[in-house]
Design an enzyme around this catalytic site. Structure first.
Site, PDB file in Angstrom:
ATOM      1  N   PHE A   1       0.856  -1.182   0.000  1.00 40.30           N
ATOM      2  CA  PHE A   1       0.000   0.000   0.000  1.00 40.30           C
ATOM      3  C   PHE A   1       0.888   1.226   0.000  1.00 40.30           C
ATOM      4  CE2 PHE A   1      -2.422   3.470   1.853  1.00 40.30           C
ATOM      5  CZ  PHE A   1      -3.549   3.433   1.044  1.00 40.30           C
TER       6      PHE A   1
ATOM      7  N   LYS B   1       2.499   9.252   8.628  1.00 39.03           N
ATOM      8  CA  LYS B   1       1.662   8.872   9.777  1.00 39.03           C
ATOM      9  C   LYS B   1       2.059   9.449  11.146  1.00 39.03           C
ATOM     10  CE  LYS B   1      -1.082   5.274   7.919  1.00 39.03           C
ATOM     11  NZ  LYS B   1      -0.713   4.730   6.623  1.00 39.03           N
TER      12      LYS B   1
ATOM     13  N   ASP C   1       9.209   2.732   1.818  1.00 43.44           N
ATOM     14  CA  ASP C   1       8.031   3.405   2.352  1.00 43.44           C
ATOM     15  C   ASP C   1       7.920   3.025   3.831  1.00 43.44           C
ATOM     16  OD1 ASP C   1       5.461   3.983   3.238  1.00 43.44           O
ATOM     17  OD2 ASP C   1       4.500   3.525   1.325  1.00 43.44           O
TER      18      ASP C   1
HETATM   19  C1  LIG Z   1      -0.930   5.041   5.263  1.00 41.74           C
HETATM   20  C2  LIG Z   1       0.108   4.657   4.285  1.00 41.74           C
HETATM   21  C3  LIG Z   1       0.317   5.398   3.102  1.00 41.74           C
HETATM   22  C4  LIG Z   1      -0.548   6.568   2.695  1.00 41.74           C
HETATM   23  O1  LIG Z   1      -0.526   7.615   3.592  1.00 41.74           O
HETATM   24  P1  LIG Z   1      -1.677   8.763   3.493  1.00 41.74           P
HETATM   25  O2  LIG Z   1      -1.262   9.751   4.532  1.00 41.74           O
HETATM   26  O3  LIG Z   1      -2.975   8.095   3.778  1.00 41.74           O
HETATM   27  O4  LIG Z   1      -1.628   9.316   2.121  1.00 41.74           O
HETATM   28  C5  LIG Z   1       1.342   5.009   2.267  1.00 41.74           C
HETATM   29  N1  LIG Z   1       2.116   3.948   2.560  1.00 41.74           N
HETATM   30  C6  LIG Z   1       1.947   3.219   3.684  1.00 41.74           C
HETATM   31  C7  LIG Z   1       2.854   2.073   3.959  1.00 41.74           C
HETATM   32  C8  LIG Z   1       0.929   3.537   4.575  1.00 41.74           C
HETATM   33  O5  LIG Z   1       0.732   2.788   5.663  1.00 41.74           O
END
Ligand SMILES: *Cc1c(COP(=O)(O)O)cnc(C)c1O
Length: 387
Positions: free
Chosen positions: A131, A246, A217
């Protein structure tokens, strides 16, 4: 209640919270809940953390916004702190772009990788189950094809391989077309899935051999949650680009894209930007958050509390395995047994907030400040729900 005027991008909530302190949330009726999700790994210092709140209030009385045409006195020290944490205490001299969310941090990483790759070398490889966000490019990087369908055509240049499969990555990583490999060190939304031992080291080596950028990420895993400042540190590697969001502002929206100086330097004025990115309120919250995470030694807390939570979860009926690291844990329910979504709903009724990233996985991401008693109370609630 009348019909909601909010777009139906999320299922209607079962509970609405009106206040929170530490690990506790309260609904309008005054009912108390233990928050073991932290707004999906966001409020790592607990709700309404007094030091972060004080920093934000002070800044709110001083300066809110002047745009990036002028910058501000907080963004630079914040970038320094992030650079040191990515170096596990030793500054790396990398550079930071501030955004407002995780998806935007990843957009920055993708644009950087495209510009660094040069003409024709624009492909980004990522993993199935990953994600990376909801914008069109990060949606395509997200390795969940079922989420793509309604929004085709998506920006080109994204391909996916099986997570944890180094050979698949080797086959797909054609250096004449691929500029970057983008991975989560632990796939959070897939159900807290760590890769096999040695995978990240193998990917780092592959990227070095082929001149491909490694983008990690760490939006969900970063800033102490997995027991290290960043999950990649457990593998003893350093990526070329790291994205964070986050927990960076403990709930204030802020994201960041860090890159090694040589990579970061491909951006010139005009290449990228954001009206709000790195603005004073968000930076004040993030600076206070990082100071506080360092003060409490967040990684050590996550390790100790994570070991406690893990051992209690492993003893629960209906749980076949617990995976993840530190305070990012997934409890895998026994096959053919309970449905994770129903367990989550029942837990909520009993005053425990968790979620189900996959049909058979419960995710736990409590604040890193969670106490031993709160862990025991949460597991007791879960035990009652499961039996
Ligand atoms: C939550 C998340 C995102 C996206 O972050 P947003 O602030 O919702 O755009 C991207 N990568 C990972 C691994 C995440 O957990």
């Amino acid at each position: 209640m009348s019909e909601s005027l909010l777009m139906s991008t999320y299922a209607p909530p079962r509970v609405r919270f009106v206040e929170g302190h530490g690990t506790r949330l309260f609904d309008a009726a005054g009912k108390s809940y233990l928050d073991f999700l932290s707004g999906i790994a966001v409020t790592s210092l607990g709700h309404s953390n007094p030091r972060v709140a004080a920093a934000l209030c002070e800044q709110a009385g001083k300066l809110w916004h002047v745009s990036n045409l002028f910058g501000n006195e907080l963004a630079e020290p914040l970038a320094h702190r992030i650079d040191s944490l990515i170096g596990d205490g030793s500054p790396l001299g990398g550079k930071v772009f501030f955004a407002n969310s995780g998806a935007e941090a990843n957009e920055c990483a993708i644009k950087l990788a495209r510009k660094a790759g040069g003409r024709g070398r624009f492909h980004v490889l990522s993993a199935y189950g990953s994600f990376h966000g909801r914008t069109l490019a990060t949606l395509h990087a997200t390795g969940q094809p079922e989420k793509h369908e309604a929004f085709q055509p998506l920006p080109e240049g994204f391909r996916h391989v099986a997570f944890g499969d180094l050979e698949a990555l080797e086959r797909a990583a054609d250096p004449s077309a691929v500029t970057a490999i983008l991975l989560e060190p632990i796939e959070g939304e897939a159900g807290v899935v760590p890769p096999p031992m040695g995978y990240l080291q193998g990917v780092r080596k592959l990227c070095d051999e082929r001149g491909i950028l490694l983008i990690l990420d760490e939006i969900q895993t970063g800033l102490g949650r997995t027991g290290r400042w960043f999950a990649f540190q457990a593998a003893g590697i350093v990526p070329d680009v790291v994205t964070i969001a986050k927990s960076l502002g403990n709930g204030m929206p802020i994201g960041a894209c860090w890159a090694r100086a040589e990579v970061a330097d491909v951006f010139e004025p005009g290449d990228h930007g954001s009206t709000f990115g790195g603005q004073p309120l968000a930076c004040s919250a993030a600076l206070a958050t990082l100071e506080e995470l360092e003060r409490i030694d967040a990684p050590a807390r996550a390790l100790a509390a994570g070991a406690h939570l893990r051992s209690l979860l492993e003893d629960l009926p209906a749980v076949s395995a617990v995976r993840g690291s530190g305070l990012l844990l997934g409890a895998v329910l026994e096959e053919g047994g309970l449905d994770a979504k129903q367990v989550v709903a029942a837990a909520l009724d009993h005053g425990l907030v968790i979620n189900a990233p996959a049909a058979y996985v419960l995710r736990f991401a409590p604040p890193l400040t969670v106490s031993g008693e709160e862990i025991e109370e949460a597991v007791a609630i879960l035990r009652e729900v499961l039996s």
